[in-house]
Design an enzyme around this catalytic site. Sequence first.
Site, short mmCIF file in Angstrom:
data_model
loop_
_atom_site.label_atom_id
_atom_site.label_comp_id
_atom_site.label_asym_id
_atom_site.label_seq_id
_atom_site.Cartn_x
_atom_site.Cartn_y
_atom_site.Cartn_z
N CYS A 52 3.59 157.96 14.62
CA CYS A 52 4.35 158.74 16.05
C CYS A 52 4.16 160.17 15.85
CB CYS A 52 5.65 158.19 15.84
SG CYS A 52 6.75 159.03 16.98
N CYS A 55 7.93 161.60 15.13
CA CYS A 55 8.69 161.44 13.77
C CYS A 55 8.38 162.79 12.81
CB CYS A 55 8.07 160.11 13.16
SG CYS A 55 8.63 158.71 13.71
N ASN A 77 5.80 171.94 24.25
CA ASN A 77 5.26 170.82 24.80
C ASN A 77 3.66 171.13 24.64
OD1 ASN A 77 3.62 168.86 26.57
ND2 ASN A 77 5.67 168.48 27.57
N HIS A 125 13.00 156.46 14.49
CA HIS A 125 12.06 156.28 15.51
C HIS A 125 12.62 154.85 16.23
CE1 HIS A 125 7.86 155.80 17.31
NE2 HIS A 125 8.06 154.55 17.04
N ASN A 165 12.81 160.70 30.20
CA ASN A 165 12.24 159.41 30.86
C ASN A 165 12.25 158.28 29.83
OD1 ASN A 165 11.12 160.64 33.28
ND2 ASN A 165 9.18 161.23 32.14
N SER A 173 5.58 157.71 27.29
CA SER A 173 4.31 157.48 26.61
C SER A 173 4.76 157.11 25.09
CB SER A 173 3.37 158.56 26.72
OG SER A 173 3.72 159.83 26.63
N HIS A 176 9.85 156.85 20.68
CA HIS A 176 10.64 157.72 19.72
C HIS A 176 11.68 158.30 21.01
CE1 HIS A 176 11.27 159.99 15.87
NE2 HIS A 176 12.18 160.44 16.96
N HIS A 178 13.59 160.90 22.91
CA HIS A 178 13.21 162.22 23.29
C HIS A 178 13.44 162.66 24.73
CE1 HIS A 178 9.10 160.78 24.42
NE2 HIS A 178 9.08 161.81 25.15
N GLN A 180 12.79 166.03 27.64
CA GLN A 180 12.03 167.24 27.77
C GLN A 180 12.81 168.53 28.35
OE1 GLN A 180 8.00 166.85 29.15
NE2 GLN A 180 8.19 164.59 29.32
N GLU A 194 19.86 170.45 46.62
CA GLU A 194 21.44 170.41 46.14
C GLU A 194 22.16 171.69 46.36
OE1 GLU A 194 22.00 168.41 42.79
OE2 GLU A 194 21.32 166.53 43.24
N HIS A 304 21.58 168.50 36.43
CA HIS A 304 21.58 169.42 37.48
C HIS A 304 22.52 170.51 37.07
CE1 HIS A 304 19.01 166.89 40.68
NE2 HIS A 304 18.08 167.59 39.78
N HIS A 322 22.07 162.83 36.78
CA HIS A 322 21.43 161.65 37.56
C HIS A 322 20.92 160.65 36.63
CE1 HIS A 322 22.19 163.59 41.50
NE2 HIS A 322 21.58 164.52 41.12
N PHE A 336 10.93 148.22 43.55
CA PHE A 336 9.92 148.89 44.07
C PHE A 336 10.00 149.89 45.25
CE2 PHE A 336 7.82 145.73 41.63
CZ PHE A 336 6.75 146.44 40.85
N LEU A 337 10.03 151.10 45.13
CA LEU A 337 10.55 151.93 46.11
C LEU A 337 8.91 152.39 46.82
CD1 LEU A 337 13.17 154.40 44.89
CD2 LEU A 337 13.41 152.35 46.50
N GLU A 341 9.69 152.62 51.92
CA GLU A 341 10.65 153.49 51.31
C GLU A 341 9.95 154.91 51.24
OE1 GLU A 341 10.18 150.54 50.12
OE2 GLU A 341 12.30 149.99 49.84
O1 G1P Z 1 8.89 143.02 51.58
P1 G1P Z 1 8.56 142.89 50.24
O2 G1P Z 1 6.80 142.89 50.22
O3 G1P Z 1 8.74 141.68 49.65
O4 G1P Z 1 8.84 144.07 49.60
C1 G1P Z 1 8.14 145.26 49.03
O5 G1P Z 1 8.20 145.92 50.32
C2 G1P Z 1 9.25 146.56 50.38
C3 G1P Z 1 9.26 147.62 51.50
O6 G1P Z 1 8.51 148.63 51.23
C4 G1P Z 1 10.46 147.17 49.56
O7 G1P Z 1 11.73 147.32 49.78
C5 G1P Z 1 10.27 146.06 48.50
O8 G1P Z 1 10.92 146.86 47.01
C6 G1P Z 1 9.02 145.57 47.77
O9 G1P Z 1 8.93 144.84 46.88
O1 G1P Z 2 5.23 164.40 29.81
P1 G1P Z 2 4.96 163.07 29.65
O2 G1P Z 2 6.33 162.08 28.90
O3 G1P Z 2 3.76 162.56 28.78
O4 G1P Z 2 4.65 162.27 31.04
C1 G1P Z 2 5.59 161.85 31.96
O5 G1P Z 2 6.64 162.62 32.64
C2 G1P Z 2 6.28 163.63 33.09
C3 G1P Z 2 7.32 164.48 33.79
O6 G1P Z 2 8.27 163.91 34.61
C4 G1P Z 2 5.41 163.03 34.27
O7 G1P Z 2 4.65 164.12 35.22
C5 G1P Z 2 4.26 162.15 33.74
O8 G1P Z 2 3.75 161.42 34.92
C6 G1P Z 2 5.03 161.17 32.90
O9 G1P Z 2 3.89 159.95 32.50
#
Ligand code: G1P
Ligand code: G1P
Lengths: 370, 370
Positions: A52, A55, A77, A125, A165, A173, A176, A178, A180, A194, A304, A322, A336-337, A341
């Site tokens: 890691c 670590c 970084n 870790h 994240n 990735s 451990h 952490h 950023q 905001e 924020h 948040h 899934f957004l 969305e």
């Molecule tokens: O309607 P589906 O294909 O079941 O669902 C998918 O598309 C929708 C519209 O973008 C999203 O809200 C869902 O999160 C996604 O899984």
């Molecule tokens: O910096 P990392 O942990 O390698 O990367 C992660 O966080 C970043 C900041 O939100 C994003 O841009 C990357 O897509 C994500 O994989």
Amino acid sequence: SEEFSFSDHSHRRFNPLTDSWVLCSPHRAKRPWLGQVEEASADQRPSYDPKCYLCPGNKRATGAQNEKYASTYVFPNDYAAVHAEQPDCDTAALAQVAGQNASSELFRVESTRGQCSVVCFSPRHDLTLPELTPSEISQVVRTWQAIYSDLSDDPAIGYVQLFENKGAMMGCSNPHPHGQVWALSEVPSEPALEIAALKKFHAKHAAKDPHACLLCSYVKAEETNAAAGESTNRVVLQNDSFMALVPFWAVWPFETMIVAKSHISNIKQLDDKQVTHLAEIMQGLTCRYDNLFQCSFPYSMGLHQSPTAAHPDADCCHLHLHFYPPLLRNSTVRKFLVGFEMMAEPQRDLTAEQAAARLRALSSIHYKCS
Amino acid sequence: SEEFSFSDHSHRRFNPLTDSWVLCSPHRAKRPWLGQVEEASADQRPSYDPKCYLCPGNKRATGAQNEKYASTYVFPNDYAAVHAEQPDCDTAALAQVAGQNASSELFRVESTRGQCSVVCFSPRHDLTLPELTPSEISQVVRTWQAIYSDLSDDPAIGYVQLFENKGAMMGCSNPHPHGQVWALSEVPSEPALEIAALKKFHAKHAAKDPHACLLCSYVKAEETNAAAGESTNRVVLQNDSFMALVPFWAVWPFETMIVAKSHISNIKQLDDKQVTHLAEIMQGLTCRYDNLFQCSFPYSMGLHQSPTAAHPDADCCHLHLHFYPPLLRNSTVRKFLVGFEMMAEPQRDLTAEQAAARLRALSSIHYKCS
Ligand SMILES: O=P(O)(O)O[C@H]1O[C@H](CO)[C@@H](O)[C@H](O)[C@H]1O
Ligand SMILES: O=P(O)(O)O[C@H]1O[C@H](CO)[C@@H](O)[C@H](O)[C@H]1O
């Protein structure tokens, strides 16, 4: 005639912090799920992993070696998204990609500078934030204070974004524990939105109340709502200094916000008691998250606050965090957004009140310990 | 002294369509990837699947039965996010969730109505858009025209969002080629932002040019840029009616936009030749997408156009399609728009020009056929 019901009827809620809407379709939670199922995170890790790069004492990809740290540890970084020094981008430079249209309002570019660092929360870790003790998390908060403090005095830095994240599902990735820091010369889009909303609210109400603040008012309103009964209660937990709640306008299924109860502009302003309270509420909230689906709950979390000291908007924000967690049904089925969305408007499948009630009902003792 | 270089230096680009910024860090593409690796999509499917609820003649979860359709097929979404009829949400109803704060500006809700349907692109379970012929895709476009036409005359509908989620990575729960229609009483947030920007641009330039349009100007500028040479060329492919390009302000690594070259307000306005041209460019673009990493390329795609006939902004938009594909490095490593992107600002790891050059260089013959 039929009455409007929040758990049956589609509605849009307004987010006054970002001046946007979210579509809420509570009945959608009933549809069967035949889509992608995520891998359950293999939750067994050694307390030290020789491979890691986070670590203590280990080598990183670029060759640098970590200290043998014992609590938190900050380092630059190795793949920073922004750097402290680079040339300006003027119209002549812009011609590289925009040719003779370089002066058009449709091709606008700014060179951007800054600093990126990594904050290891613990030498262990195998642990995550909810598994640390409040006093270990206090050390993380104090580290954030020191980072903000340093950067805030740098006239080249306009905004300090602290974030985490957590989990592979959120693009992390390395498991451990952490977070950023990406500190930029400009205030990025989301805090800028905001800040604009907070300033607008203040201007509107300043004649009646010179300290008018959107988030001070919101916290107060949610305190009354919570006291009024279960159906208006969006609070998950609180202490003297902070409230953790599912915002009325939440987008992600179990999105939450930790808001300071008093008007605190940036993290540096927290006194010792408030540092402890922030650590306690972070521990309590993330522990309930893990308990919800009995897994290491993935999320992106970010803080924020006001821009840095040199910035004209240095005092306009109200400290809040948040949490955006993707899981919807269980430890392997996420929200899934996507299509609608992305193209039209964020959409959620359960109400903020339903999400808050579920989180509130959970134990504050981590499932691994009980 | 050193000169600014778009492929080495961090910068922010402005998106005039949504009035927002994107952070571009081209050198970040060099970092090693140790994070989540997606499952490669099992690309072998039968042409008919007896268990698929979208295949011709099959039963759906709710018991309804599909027709034995031979080209495209439209049916109401069994789990619609919005319904045609439901009660209004007034202050009294809002008290259910906001108690005595129901009249506060911080708790704003609208009841929302509409219709959701599913559009099967083909009876063939084993094909996807790039594997259909342009004349089969023309039939999809004509189906979209008919849907928009019907809904546009309904005074209860304000906006018609046509979109497709392709691939499990993009939340698609069924690989049978299909898209969706969510038609709402209100114009959703994202098209509302674009419409505001288009109107602002028009107002600014109307004195000089009564037909001034942001996207007409943008297409023209990108035509000049493309002709000026490789380094200013963001066009992937084009024909007489449409241009497919990586927008200057793209967020997703291989994000593209198909834009009408003439000022077309909504899909109904396309004549036969333009329908064919749209089908051809959709086929050409999605085929290059599949060829990029030799896989069925996931994306969310959506069409932006003017609100419906009854709406005051009925004629202000300029028809275009957005494609938001998540893949970054290969068929199993995606870009995560998480922590910094959610909390602060979208960030990308290669320039729009680099992405366009890679897509442009690909064959227009599908890898499965060559
Ligand atoms: O309607 P589906 O294909 O079941 O669902 C998918 O598309 C929708 C519209 O973008 C999203 O809200 C869902 O999160 C996604 O899984
Ligand atoms: O910096 P990392 O942990 O390698 O990367 C992660 O966080 C970043 C900041 O939100 C994003 O841009 C990357 O897509 C994500 O994989």
